[in-house]
Every structure is written in structure tokens, then in C-alpha cells.
Scaffold this motif. Structure first.
Motif, PDB file in Angstrom:
ATOM      1  N   PHE A 287       1.601  -1.178  -4.823  1.00 61.26           N
ATOM      2  CA  PHE A 287       1.104  -2.558  -4.853  1.00 61.26           C
ATOM      3  C   PHE A 287       0.391  -2.861  -3.546  1.00 61.26           C
ATOM      4  N   ASP A 288      -0.719  -3.604  -3.635  1.00 63.66           N
ATOM      5  CA  ASP A 288      -1.446  -4.067  -2.451  1.00 63.66           C
ATOM      6  C   ASP A 288      -1.175  -5.536  -2.167  1.00 63.66           C
TER       7      ASP A 288
ATOM      8  N   PHE B 105       3.677   4.594  -8.349  1.00 59.04           N
ATOM      9  CA  PHE B 105       2.909   3.355  -8.430  1.00 59.04           C
ATOM     10  C   PHE B 105       2.958   2.668  -7.079  1.00 59.04           C
TER      11      PHE B 105
ATOM     12  N   ARG C  53       2.463  -7.108 -12.804  1.00 60.09           N
ATOM     13  CA  ARG C  53       1.010  -7.151 -12.629  1.00 60.09           C
ATOM     14  C   ARG C  53       0.597  -6.644 -11.256  1.00 60.09           C
ATOM     15  N   GLY C  54      -0.624  -6.094 -11.219  1.00 58.56           N
ATOM     16  CA  GLY C  54      -1.260  -5.777  -9.944  1.00 58.56           C
ATOM     17  C   GLY C  54      -0.933  -4.419  -9.353  1.00 58.56           C
ATOM     18  N   TYR C  55      -0.439  -3.491 -10.142  1.00 56.40           N
ATOM     19  CA  TYR C  55      -0.088  -2.182  -9.586  1.00 56.40           C
ATOM     20  C   TYR C  55      -1.199  -1.157  -9.803  1.00 56.40           C
ATOM     21  N   GLY C  56      -1.179  -0.130  -8.973  1.00 53.34           N
ATOM     22  CA  GLY C  56      -1.973   1.074  -9.189  1.00 53.34           C
ATOM     23  C   GLY C  56      -0.981   2.182  -9.507  1.00 53.34           C
ATOM     24  N   ALA C  57      -1.374   3.153 -10.352  1.00 53.75           N
ATOM     25  CA  ALA C  57      -0.401   4.169 -10.776  1.00 53.75           C
ATOM     26  C   ALA C  57      -1.037   5.537 -10.957  1.00 53.75           C
ATOM     27  N   HIS C  58      -0.174   6.520 -11.116  1.00 58.21           N
ATOM     28  CA  HIS C  58      -0.556   7.922 -11.273  1.00 58.21           C
ATOM     29  C   HIS C  58      -1.314   8.148 -12.575  1.00 58.21           C
TER      30      HIS C  58
ATOM     31  N   LYS D 246       3.302   4.017  -1.662  1.00 60.19           N
ATOM     32  CA  LYS D 246       3.665   4.469  -3.006  1.00 60.19           C
ATOM     33  C   LYS D 246       5.170   4.597  -3.166  1.00 60.19           C
TER      34      LYS D 246
ATOM     35  N   GLY E 207       0.781  -1.225   0.000  1.00 58.28           N
ATOM     36  CA  GLY E 207       0.000   0.000   0.000  1.00 58.28           C
ATOM     37  C   GLY E 207       0.817   1.281   0.000  1.00 58.28           C
TER      38      GLY E 207
ATOM     39  N   ARG F 147       6.075   3.295 -15.133  1.00 59.96           N
ATOM     40  CA  ARG F 147       5.445   2.008 -14.853  1.00 59.96           C
ATOM     41  C   ARG F 147       6.472   0.980 -14.380  1.00 59.96           C
TER      42      ARG F 147
END
Length: 134
Positions: free
Chosen positions: A100-101, A98, A77-82, A48, A46, A68
Motif C-alpha cells: 500500500f502507498d 501486496f 482498496r488501493g493495493y498493488g499485488a504480485h 511489501k 510502500g 489479496r
């Protein structure tokens, strides 16, 4: 020494030893100015990872700059990003991030600058890192 002789000497040296103007410094389209945290790093799930990027867009169209995560040459795989807002012509700075959870290992950040109208990649920068989310 008379003026005629000076003129002949100057013409001779200019013809056989031309002086070239120094080359203009090459403009780097993408440059990382800061990473937070610095690599290598272990991040809790969680948290950044942030990268500050300086860009130069010489074209007439707006561009988007993406940072990225990659692992072993493929998108992780599985990232959240700006989000990537279009940026105008010229120089500027952008902050990418970016997160990761789930557990993840990242060995490279790939930064791309994409023409917002044509969707063509105009520059790519690959930065080796050692980042782990646990």
C-alpha cells in the motif's frame, strides 16, 4: 488345531470384523508456510507484505494462485499485488505479495486458486492477520 478349523476362524473374523485400510491423508490445496513480516505488523508505506504459499493442483488445467488483502470481509482498496503466472498440475510453491502507498489496515488475507482455463475458483484459504501501513 487343524487347518480346516483355522480357515473357519479366519473366515469368521474377516466376515464380522473387517479391517479397513487407514484413510489416506487429506490433501490441503492451499497452505501458508511463511509470512514476512509476521502478523501483527506495522509497515511503512510502500513496503511489501509477503506470503509463501504451498499449493496442490489436482486438476488437468493450469491454475493461478492469488493472495489479496481484505478488511472487514471486503477487498481492501488501493493495493498493488504480485502477478499470477499459471502453474501446472501437481504440487508447488508460490510467493505472493501486496503493498500500500496510502494508510491501510488489513485483517485477513484471502488466497484463491483459480483454474486458468475455466476461471472457476478451485480453492480458497482465509488467513486472519493484523497488518497496518502507516
Amino acid at each position: 488345531m487343524n487347518q480346516f478349523f483355522k480357515a473357519v476362524l479366519i473366515a469368521f473374523f474377516c466376515a464380522f470384523f473387517p479391517q479397513q485400510a487407514p484413510a489416506a491423508p487429506e490433501v490441503t490445496p492451499l497452505e501458508v508456510t511463511k509470512m514476512k513480516p509476521e502478523s501483527p505488523a506495522k509497515l511503512p508505506l510502500g513496503e511489501k507484505f509477503t506470503v509463501s504459499i504451498r499449493y496442490h493442483n489436482p486438476g488437468p488445467n493450469p491454475v493461478q494462485v492469488f493472495a489479496r488483502p481484505y478488511t472487514k470481509g471486503a477487498s481492501t482498496r488501493g493495493y498493488g499485488a504480485h502477478p499470477c503466472e499459471p502453474r501446472g498440475k501437481g504440487r508447488g510453491k508460490v510467493e505472493g505479495w501486496f503493498v500500500f502507498d496510502a494508510k491501510a489496515k488489513v485483517d485477513e488475507i484471502v488466497i484463491t486458486m483459480v483454474d486458468s482455463k475455466t476461471k472457476q475458483v478451485s480453492a480458497t484459504l482465509k488467513v486472519p492477520v493484523d497488518l497496518t501501513w502507516e
